[in-house]
Design an enzyme around this catalytic site. Structure first.
Site, PDB file in Angstrom:
ATOM      1  N   PHE A 183      48.401  40.843  44.112  1.00 42.00           N
ATOM      2  CA  PHE A 183      47.355  41.869  43.974  1.00 42.00           C
ATOM      3  C   PHE A 183      45.939  41.323  44.119  1.00 42.00           C
ATOM      4  O   PHE A 183      44.997  41.904  43.592  1.00 42.00           O
ATOM      5  CB  PHE A 183      47.498  42.614  42.642  1.00 42.00           C
ATOM      6  CG  PHE A 183      48.882  43.124  42.364  1.00 42.00           C
ATOM      7  CD1 PHE A 183      49.436  44.111  43.175  1.00 42.00           C
ATOM      8  CD2 PHE A 183      49.645  42.612  41.331  1.00 42.00           C
ATOM      9  CE1 PHE A 183      50.730  44.575  42.954  1.00 42.00           C
ATOM     10  CE2 PHE A 183      50.941  43.070  41.099  1.00 42.00           C
ATOM     11  CZ  PHE A 183      51.486  44.054  41.906  1.00 42.00           C
ATOM     12  N   GLU A 200      45.576  48.426  49.929  1.00 46.08           N
ATOM     13  CA  GLU A 200      44.505  48.687  48.973  1.00 46.08           C
ATOM     14  C   GLU A 200      44.089  50.154  48.877  1.00 46.08           C
ATOM     15  O   GLU A 200      43.867  50.654  47.769  1.00 46.08           O
ATOM     16  CB  GLU A 200      43.280  47.827  49.317  1.00 46.08           C
ATOM     17  CG  GLU A 200      43.532  46.345  49.153  1.00 46.08           C
ATOM     18  CD  GLU A 200      42.394  45.515  49.711  1.00 46.08           C
ATOM     19  OE1 GLU A 200      42.238  45.485  50.948  1.00 46.08           O
ATOM     20  OE2 GLU A 200      41.670  44.900  48.918  1.00 46.08           O
ATOM     21  N   ARG A 208      31.817  44.388  49.761  1.00 48.38           N
ATOM     22  CA  ARG A 208      32.737  45.504  49.986  1.00 48.38           C
ATOM     23  C   ARG A 208      32.371  46.685  49.074  1.00 48.38           C
ATOM     24  O   ARG A 208      32.477  47.840  49.480  1.00 48.38           O
ATOM     25  CB  ARG A 208      34.200  45.092  49.812  1.00 48.38           C
ATOM     26  CG  ARG A 208      35.179  46.183  50.196  1.00 48.38           C
ATOM     27  CD  ARG A 208      36.607  45.686  50.326  1.00 48.38           C
ATOM     28  NE  ARG A 208      36.856  45.015  51.585  1.00 48.38           N
ATOM     29  CZ  ARG A 208      37.264  45.610  52.716  1.00 48.38           C
ATOM     30  NH1 ARG A 208      37.491  46.910  52.736  1.00 48.38           N
ATOM     31  NH2 ARG A 208      37.447  44.922  53.808  1.00 48.38           N
ATOM     32  N   GLU A 262      44.806  35.173  45.692  1.00 48.55           N
ATOM     33  CA  GLU A 262      44.110  34.943  46.966  1.00 48.55           C
ATOM     34  C   GLU A 262      43.376  33.602  46.892  1.00 48.55           C
ATOM     35  O   GLU A 262      43.422  32.818  47.831  1.00 48.55           O
ATOM     36  CB  GLU A 262      43.134  36.093  47.274  1.00 48.55           C
ATOM     37  CG  GLU A 262      42.493  35.917  48.646  1.00 48.55           C
ATOM     38  CD  GLU A 262      41.636  37.073  49.115  1.00 48.55           C
ATOM     39  OE1 GLU A 262      41.706  38.166  48.530  1.00 48.55           O
ATOM     40  OE2 GLU A 262      40.881  36.880  50.084  1.00 48.55           O
TER      41      GLU A 262
END
Ligand code: MOS
Length: 776
Positions: free
Chosen positions: A226, A716, A308, A230
C-alpha cells in the site's frame, strides 16, 4: 480480458503454500536479526557500550553505525536518513543498533545489556509547532492560474476555513521483513518485501560498499504494501544486509507488528487552509489552498506526495482562478511516506470540503453543486497546472450512477427517516474522483521485461513490477497468454529479480500494470517477429512455388499459422525445437516508456499525467447520535477502468479509504511515542465495517486509448471514493440541526470527533436561539 482467470496465487494463498519471506527454508546457519531503536524523539547520544550485549550466548554480532563498511545512508531520494543513528536520534523508533543471534530471545537478552547515555533535546511533534519553529523541509511550492486574489474579492460569496486530515498506518498483513543470504566473495542475495527492488539493491550496494552487480534482490510476493514498502521496505533490507555481511551467515529481520508500527512512517497528516469564492448558483470562481504536511524526520517521498496533493486539490472541478501552495514540515517523528493515493486523498479532501460547505451555505444538495463545477467536455477542461482533461467521463458516470443508486428517491427517504428519528440520523453523499495516472517524476515512467521461451513451448515471463496481492502477476500472465495466443498453462511469471530486469521503477503510482504490461508486450512482439520470420521460411521451404510471408503469420489457439494460406500451421510447442535448430534466439528484453507526458516541476505546468481515472460513489450511512457509531448502509460505485476488470481493487480501495476517513486514528503522546501501535488501539476496517449493501460496477464501453489492452490503472483512485463516507457522516450530523447550521468537521470522523461535532452543532443552535431578537 478473461475475467474468470483466478489470481495466480489464489490457491496457494488459501492452502498456505504461497511462500512469503518468513516461510522460506534456509539452513541451520540462519540467524535472527533485531533492530534496537531510539526511545527518544530527539536526543544527543553521548556514549554507548555494546560489549556486554555482544557476550550473550548465541549472539553473533552487535553493530552500530561504526560497523558500516560503505555509506551510512538509506535515504531514497535525498540522503538524509542514516541507516543507524550516529551522534543523535531524531525520532522514537529510529534504528541505532543491530543484533544477530541464534534466536529472538537471545537478541532480546542482548538488547537489555546495551548501555546508552542520552542528552534529551527539544522535540517538534506537531505541524503547528513545526510552523512556529520554521522547520520547513524545503522551499514552499506554488501553482497558480488566473488572478485568485482579485477573483476572491469580486466573488459574491466567500468562505474560508481549515481542514485537518489524519495520518494512516498501512497495516499490510505481512510486516516489514528481509532475508539476506551471503553468496561467494562479496555477493549477497536479498529476499525482500519491497515495492522497489532496484532501490533496495542500490541502497544495499552503497551501504556495503559493493557494486550493484554483486547484490541480487528478489521479490516473490509481498503480503500487502500500500505504499508502505515503496521506500521503507528498504530499511529492513539494509539492516538484514548489514548483519548478514558482518556475520557471513543468512540473517532474517522481521519486525514485530508493534515495532513495525512504531518504526515506519505513515500517510502524511495535513493541515490545509482554504479560501473560496462562489456565486449564488454555487459555481466556484476562485480558490486558494495552503497545504501543510507533516513530513516526519526525513524527506523520503514527502515532496512528491505534496506535489500530487497540489495536483489533486482540484479533484473533478474546474476553477478558473486558483492558487495552491504546498509546504512540507519536518518533525521529530518517523519519516512519513507513500500510502495509496500518495497525497491525492489529502488534496481531494480539501476541495470536497469546500464544495460541501458551499452547498450547505446555499442550503442546496451538495450533489447539485458538484455537477455545476465539474470539468467540462469541450470547455472549462484545463487543470490549474495546464493539462487538458481528455476523455472526461464525469458526466457519463454521474448520469448513470444517480439513476442506478436512485439518489433522488433515497434523498427523500433519508429526509423522512431523519424527521421521525431523534437518536439516529441518516446521511447521503455522492463524491467524484479524477486521479492522474503516471509518476509525476516523469523519468520513472519506464519499465522492462525479459521473456524466455523454452524448447518445450513453455514460457517464463520476467518483468520489473512487484506482486503485493494486487494481481499484477496475474495480469502479466493474461497479457502474455493473449499476446502469444497460447493457453495460460504454458506460462509462468517469475519472481521479480534485479538480475533479470535491471534499473526498474517502484511498483507504485498505480502504474505497475500499465508500464510492465507494455514492456512484456514489447518483448513478446520482438519474439513473435523473429519466430514469424522463421516459421514463414519453414512453410516456404515446403511450398517454394507459393511462399509464405512473415506478414501473414498469426499466433492463436496455441498454433502458429499462415493466415494467407489456410492449412499451413504448426503447433506453438512443436515450433520451438525447430527455432533452436535454426538458431533463432528465444529470449527477448522488452522496454516501455510512457509517451506524451512532460512536466515542468519548477513551473508547476505541463502534462504530468498520461490520462485520468474517473469514478464516483454514493454512500448512505446510519449514525447513532448517542455513541457516534456509524454504519455504512449502502455504497454504489461506478468506476472507470477502461477495459480493465479489477472489481476487487475498487472494493478494497473504498474500504481502506473508509478506514482513513473514519476509525483509523494515529496518535502520539507528548514525548513522541506512538500510542496507537497495535490493533487494539488502532482500528482498521473489518468485515463488519464494509457496506451492508455494496454495489460496485465498472463503467462500460470506455476503452482507454494507448494503454495495454485498453485498460486503466486502478490501484489508488478508488481509495478516494471513500470521501463519500466521510461526507455522508457529515450530512447525518448536519441533520441533527435540520441542516440549518454547519457542523465542525475533520478527518478521520471517529466516534469521538462525531460526538464533539454534534455537541458543537447543538451549541450553535442554542446560541442562535438565545440571540434571536425578543418578540415584542
Ligand atoms: Mo504507491 S502510494 O504510489 O506506493
Amino acid at each position: 480480458m478473461n475475467n474468470k482467470f483466478p489470481h495466480e496465487s489464489a490457491e496457494k494463498h488459501v492452502t498456505g503454500e504461497a511462500v512469503y519471506i518468513d516461510d522460506m527454508l534456509v539452513n541451520d546457519q540462519l540467524l535472527t536479526g533485531r533492530v534496537v531503536y531510539s526511545p527518544h524523539a530527539h536526543a544527543k547520544i553521548k556514549s554507548f557500550d555494546l560489549s556486554e550485549a555482544a557476550r550473550v550466548t548465541g549472539v553473533h554480532a552487535v553493530l552500530s553505525y561504526k560497523d558500516i563498511p560503505g555509506h551510512n545512508q538509506m535515504g531514497p531520494v535525498v540522503k538524509d536518513e542514516p541507516c543507524l543513528a550516529a551522534g543523535e536520534v531524531t525520532f522514537v523508533g529510529q534504528a541505532m543498533f543491530l543484533i544477530a543471534a541464534g534466536s529472538e530471545e537471545q537478541c532480546i537478552e542482548a538488547e537489555k545489556l546495551i548501555r546508552v547515555e542520552y542528552e534529551p533535546l527539544d522535540a517538534v511533534l506537531t505541524i503547528e509547532r513545526a510552523m512556529e519553529r520554521g522547520t520547513l523541509m524545503g522551499p514552499a511550492k506554488n501553482i497558480e492560474r488566473g488572478d485568485p486574489g482579485a477573483a476572491l474579492k469580486a466573488a459574491p460569496h466567500r468562505l474560508r476555513g481549515e481542514l485537518r486530515t489524519g495520518a494512516q498506518e498501512h497495516w499490510y498483513l505481512e510486516s516489514q521483513v528481509c532475508l539476506c543470504v551471503p553468496g561467494e566473495g562479496r555477493e549477497i542475495n536479498v529476499f525482500s518485501s519491497t515495492q522497489h527492488p532496484s532501490e533496495t539493491q542500490a541502497l544495499i550496494a552503497e551501504l556495503l560498499g559493493v557494486g550493484k552487480h554483486e547484490v541480487v534482490v528478489e521479490v516473490r510476493r509481498m503480503g500487502g504494501a500500500f505504499g508502505g514498502k515503496e521506500t521503507q521496505g528498504n530499511h529492513t533490507a539494509c539492516w538484514a544486509a548489514l548483519l548478514s555481511h558482518a556475520t557471513k551467515k543468512p540473517v532474517k529481520v522481521r519486525l514485530f507488528r508493534d515495532d513495525d508500527m512504531k518504526i515506519t512512517g505513515k500517510r502524511h497528516r495535513f493541515i490545509t487552509r482554504y479560501e473560496a469564492g462562489y456565486d449564488e448558483e454555487g459555481r466556484i470562481s476562485a480558490v486558494k489552498f495552503d497545504l501543510n504536511s507533516d513530513g516526519g524526520g526525513a524527506v523520503d517521498l514527502s515532496f512528491a506526495i505534496m506535489e500530487r496533493a497540489m495536483l489533486h486539490c482540484d479533484n473533478a472541478y474546474y476553477m478558473p482562478n486558483m492558487s495552491v501552495t504546498g509546504r512540507v514540515w519536518k518533525t521529530n517523528l518517523p519519516s512519513n511516506t507513500a500510502f495509496r493515493g500518495f497525497g491525492g486523498p489529502q488534496g481531494m479532501a480539501a476541495i470536497e470540503t469546500v464544495v460541501d460547505r458551499i452547498a450547505r451555505a446555499l442550503k442546496k444538495d451538495p450533489a447539485e453543486i458538484r455537477l455545476k463545477n465539474y470539468y467540462g467536455t469541450n470547455r472549462n477542461n484545463i487543470t490549474h497546472y495546464g493539462e487538458k482533461v481528455e476523455h472526461n467521463r464525469l458526466f457519463m458516470i454521474e448520469e448513470q450512477l444517480m439513476i442506478s443508486a436512485a439518489y433522488g428517491k433515497r434523498r427523500d427517504g433519508v429526509n423522512q427517516f431523519n424527521a421521525s428519528n431523534e437518536f439516529f440520523k441518516k446521511g447521503l453523499a455522492i463524491t467524484p474522483v479524477k486521479f492522474g495516472i503516471s509518476f509525476t517524476t516523469s523519468f520513472l515512467n519506464q519499465a522492462g521485461a525479459l521473456v524466455l521461451i523454452y524448447t518445450d513451448g513453455t514460457i517464463l515471463v520476467n518483468h520489473g513490477g512487484t506482486e503485493m496481492g494486487q494481481g499484477l502477476h496475474t495480469k502479466m500472465h493474461q497479457i502474455a497468454a493473449a499476446e502469444f495466443g497460447v493457453s495460460p498453462a504454458r506460462i509462468k511469471v517469475n519472481a521479480t529479480n534485479t538480475s533479470k530486469v535491471p534499473n526498474t521503477s517502484a511498483t507504485a503510482a498505480s502504474a505497475g500494470a500499465d508500464l510492465n504490461g507494455m514492456a512484456v508486450k514489447n518483448a513478446i512482439d520482438i519474439l513473435k517477429s523473429r519466430i514469424g520470420d522463421a516459421v514463414a521460411a519453414i512453410f516456404t521451404e515446403k511450398y517454394p512455388d507459393d511462399p509464405s510471408s512473415p506478414e501473414g503469420i498469426v499466433f492463436e489457439r496455441d498454433q502458429i499459422s499462415d493466415s494467407l494460406h489456410p492449412g499451413r500451421t504448426i503447433g506453438f510447442a512443436d515450433a520451438m525445437p525447430l527455432m533452436q535448430l535454426r538458431q533463432v534466439s528465444l529470449s527477448a528484453a522488452g522496454y516501455y516508456r510512457t509517451p506524451k507526458i512532460g512536466w515542468d516541476k519548477k513551473k508547476g505546468h505541463g502534462r504530468p499525467f498520461h490520462y485520468y481515472a474517473f469514478g464516483m460513489a454514493v454512500t448512505e450511512v446510519l449514525l447513532d447520535l448517542l455513541t457516534g457509531y456509524h454504519t455504512i448502509l449502502r455504497a454504489d460505485i461506478l468506476h472507470d477502468v477502461g477495459e480493465g476488470i479489477d472489481i476487487g481493487q475498487i472494493e478494497g480501495g473504498y474500504v481502506q479509504g473508509a478506514g482513513w476517513c473514519t476509525t483509523e486514528e494515529v496518535k502520539w503522546d507528548s514525548r513522541g511515542n506512538l500510542m496507537t501501535h497495535s490493533p487494539d488501539t488502532y482500528k482498521i476496517p473489518s468485515v463488519q465495517d464494509i457496506p451492508k449493501d455494496f454495489r460496485v460496477a465498472l463503467l462500460q464501453d470506455v476503452p482507454n486509448p494507448d494503454t495495454i489492452r485498453r485498460s486503466k490503472a486502478v490501484a489508488e483512485p478508488p481509495l478516494m471514493l471513500a470521501l463519500s463516507v466521510w461526507l455522508a457522516i457529515k450530512d447525518a450530523i448536519s441533520a441533527v440541526a435540520n441542516h440549518e447550521f454547519e457542523p465542525e468537521f475533520s478527518l478521520p470522523a471517529t466516534n469521538e470527533t462525531i460526538l464533539l461535532s454534534i455537541e458543537s452543532l447543538k451549541k450553535q443552535v442554542d446560541r442562535n436561539l438565545v440571540s434571536l431578537p425578543a418578540a415584542s
